[in-house]
Design a protein around this motif. Structure first.
Motif, PDB file in Angstrom:
ATOM      1  N   ASN A 125       0.826  -1.214   0.000  1.00 27.15           N
ATOM      2  CA  ASN A 125       0.000   0.000   0.000  1.00 27.15           C
ATOM      3  C   ASN A 125       0.855   1.256   0.000  1.00 27.15           C
ATOM      4  OD1 ASN A 125       0.529  -1.115   2.761  1.00 27.15           O
ATOM      5  ND2 ASN A 125      -0.221   0.896   3.371  1.00 27.15           N
ATOM      6  N   ARG A 126       2.134   1.099  -0.304  1.00 25.07           N
ATOM      7  CA  ARG A 126       3.029   2.253  -0.265  1.00 25.07           C
ATOM      8  C   ARG A 126       3.668   2.529  -1.623  1.00 25.07           C
ATOM      9  NH1 ARG A 126       4.843   3.613   5.337  1.00 25.07           N
ATOM     10  NH2 ARG A 126       2.812   3.894   6.298  1.00 25.07           N
ATOM     11  N   ARG A 225      -3.062  -0.093   6.614  1.00 21.54           N
ATOM     12  CA  ARG A 225      -4.289  -0.455   5.885  1.00 21.54           C
ATOM     13  C   ARG A 225      -4.084  -1.809   5.180  1.00 21.54           C
ATOM     14  NH1 ARG A 225      -4.436   5.065   2.782  1.00 21.54           N
ATOM     15  NH2 ARG A 225      -3.305   5.545   4.685  1.00 21.54           N
ATOM     16  N   LYS A 228      -4.787  -4.443   7.885  1.00 24.71           N
ATOM     17  CA  LYS A 228      -6.233  -4.686   8.046  1.00 24.71           C
ATOM     18  C   LYS A 228      -6.683  -5.642   6.935  1.00 24.71           C
ATOM     19  CE  LYS A 228      -6.694   0.363   8.794  1.00 24.71           C
ATOM     20  NZ  LYS A 228      -6.273   0.707  10.107  1.00 24.71           N
ATOM     21  N   GLU A 264      -6.958   5.845  16.963  1.00 23.51           N
ATOM     22  CA  GLU A 264      -8.002   6.033  15.950  1.00 23.51           C
ATOM     23  C   GLU A 264      -9.277   5.279  16.376  1.00 23.51           C
ATOM     24  OE1 GLU A 264      -6.925   4.424  12.071  1.00 23.51           O
ATOM     25  OE2 GLU A 264      -8.044   6.050  11.109  1.00 23.51           O
ATOM     26  N   ARG A 272     -12.405   9.741   7.685  1.00 23.88           N
ATOM     27  CA  ARG A 272     -11.265   9.989   6.786  1.00 23.88           C
ATOM     28  C   ARG A 272     -11.221   9.036   5.612  1.00 23.88           C
ATOM     29  NH1 ARG A 272      -6.069   9.583   9.645  1.00 23.88           N
ATOM     30  NH2 ARG A 272      -5.138  10.370   7.743  1.00 23.88           N
ATOM     31  N   TRP A 276     -13.432   2.588   2.963  1.00 27.40           N
ATOM     32  CA  TRP A 276     -12.719   1.376   3.371  1.00 27.40           C
ATOM     33  C   TRP A 276     -13.648   0.249   3.812  1.00 27.40           C
ATOM     34  CZ3 TRP A 276      -7.836   3.003   6.689  1.00 27.40           C
ATOM     35  CH2 TRP A 276      -6.856   3.502   5.817  1.00 27.40           C
ATOM     36  N   TRP A 317      -1.702   5.880  17.465  1.00 27.87           N
ATOM     37  CA  TRP A 317      -2.880   5.913  16.582  1.00 27.87           C
ATOM     38  C   TRP A 317      -3.418   4.500  16.321  1.00 27.87           C
ATOM     39  CZ3 TRP A 317      -6.335   9.279  15.534  1.00 27.87           C
ATOM     40  CH2 TRP A 317      -7.053   9.304  14.327  1.00 27.87           C
TER      41      TRP A 317
END
Ligand code: GTR
Length: 409
Positions: A125-126, A225, A228, A264, A272, A276, A317
């Protein structure tokens, strides 16, 4: 503050008390209030029930599994890369639906020696720089050379290939390809995390066909993310023998009901990142206690397979202690299935991995990130638990009885 949180968790560690303190739903009590007392009852009743609860209330429901027209095009197979240590393969995984064609580009390095090899599949995801097939750019986010040196195949794909990471009314990516156009979305229709998880399964569809890969020893790893996503994909797809959640936080390994200071929350994440999760999840903004699941039950869906949870000490977070507690609470399900889950009652200090059971946990000093330290710990855990599973089907999802026989963790 850590002391207070630990005290609450410890006071609660006896099981019922923790459920009392945090009001956690019990993974081992069915919706009808029956106690789950056997592996068979878990398998046939409670596990499917929890999976459905997560589909309905959290991640949403994918409208299909493997598309009938799924295609694999291995357009490159280059031996002798990484100074002879690996073969590089590049695979185009494609599928078609009413809304067009989708493609996932898989980058795969397999070790020259030791095939079929166990494999780590990274949900990246980067951005593309972290999975440079030419290896001109090397980052610690995907240390492919290290994986190869330690005897593992290194596979990675970009989450954005499956579904772009921004709210667009679910018209792009796999949603646009497979969702019925012009119809109102169901409140449990799949969100973007579920779409990425679906993509990980399509990559697995390829990996099981590649004779260089030992399909019974594929680990799925994701950060944040991506973490998850790895957890949800591992819950939905039991072909993954090992799931790694790195700093996955809210909607990943962290318990939602903790509402830890600086962490979070469901409301914050839905605001935000409205794309998702499924629409139903938004009903639980500031109402965590009404959710019929919490994230320890997601970890429990991996049982009795291997699971590693990695946290970072300054990653408030993501609620690192809440990630640990979810792993610990999931352990009751592992025990019911005859294996050890996370063998630690207390949140361990940094750099003290707890790898004895089939749920591993480590806390790394520092900030949010997937670092060399994290990778080495996951590889250590894999060496210990995944490698020795090589000769026998004990990691295979259907191998419940052999799992129960092998209680040596
Ligand atoms: C943050 C988000 C987290 C986590 C993270 C990431 O902004 O609030 O839930 O997913 O992004 O993916 O890096």
């Amino acid at each position: 503050m850590r002391t207070n949180l630990t005290a609450v968790a410890l006071a609660a560690s006896a099981g019922p008390l923790l459920a009392g303190q945090l009001n956690l739903p019990d993974p081992l009590t069915t919706t009808n209030g029956l106690s789950v007392t056997s592996a068979q009852m878990w398998r046939q009743t409670r596990r499917p029930e929890i999976l459905e609860l997560f589909r309905t209330h959290v991640y949403g429901r994918a409208p299909l599994g493997r598309p009938t027209n799924l295609k694999f095009d291995v357009w490159e197979s280059a031996p002798g890369v990484m100074d002879g240590a690996a073969t590089r393969k590049q695979v185009r995984i494609s599928y078609q639906g009413p809304g067009g064609e989708g493609r996932i580009n898989l980058v795969l390095f397999v070790p020259t020696k030791g095939r079929p090899a166990p494999c780590f599949l990274l949900i990246c995801n980067r951005g593309a720089t972290n999975l440079d097939p030419t290896r001109v750019v090397k980052t610690e986010f995907w240390p492919a050379e290290r994986l190869i040196a330690r005897g593992y195949a290194a596979a990675a794909f970009l989450n954005a290939d499956v579904d772009p990471d921004f709210p667009d009314g679910f018209t792009n990516g796999v949603h646009g390809i497979f969702d019925a156009p012009g119809q109102k979305r169901a409140p449990d229709a799949w969100g973007t995390l579920a779409a990425w998880a679906w993509g990980a399964s399509r990559v697995m569809d390829y990996l099981v066909t590649d004779t260089d890969i030992d399909a019974e020893r594929v680990a799925l790893i994701g950060h944040s993310r991506g973490g998850k996503t790895a957890l949800w994909a591992g819950a939905e797809d039991e072909r993954f023998a090992f799931v790694v959640s790195n700093d996955s936080g809210c909607g990943g390994a962290a318990l939602a009901r903790r509402r830890a200071p600086r962490a979070e929350t469901i409301a914050a994440i839905n605001q935000r990142f409205p794309h998702w999760f499924c629409e139903n999840y938004h009903r639980y903004n500031n109402r965590e206690d009404e959710l019929p699941v919490d994230q320890h039950m997601l970890a429990a869906l991996i049982a009795p397979r291997l699971l590693c949870i990695g946290s970072a000490s300054e990653d408030w977070w993501a609620d690192p202690e809440g990630e640990f507690l979810a792993g610990r609470e999931a352990s009751r399900v592992y025990q019911l299935l005859g294996v050890e889950g996370l063998k630690a009652e207390e949140w361990p200090p940094p750099e003290s991995p707890r790898h004895d059971g089939r749920i591993g946990y480590h806390l790394r000093s520092g900030k949010h990130g997937l670092t060399e330290y994290d990778w080495e710990r996951y590889l250590d855990f894999a060496d210990r638990h995944l490698r020795r599973a090589a000769h026998g089907a004990r990691n295979h999802p259907t191998a419940g009885s052999s799992e129960q026989r092998d209680n040596s963790d």
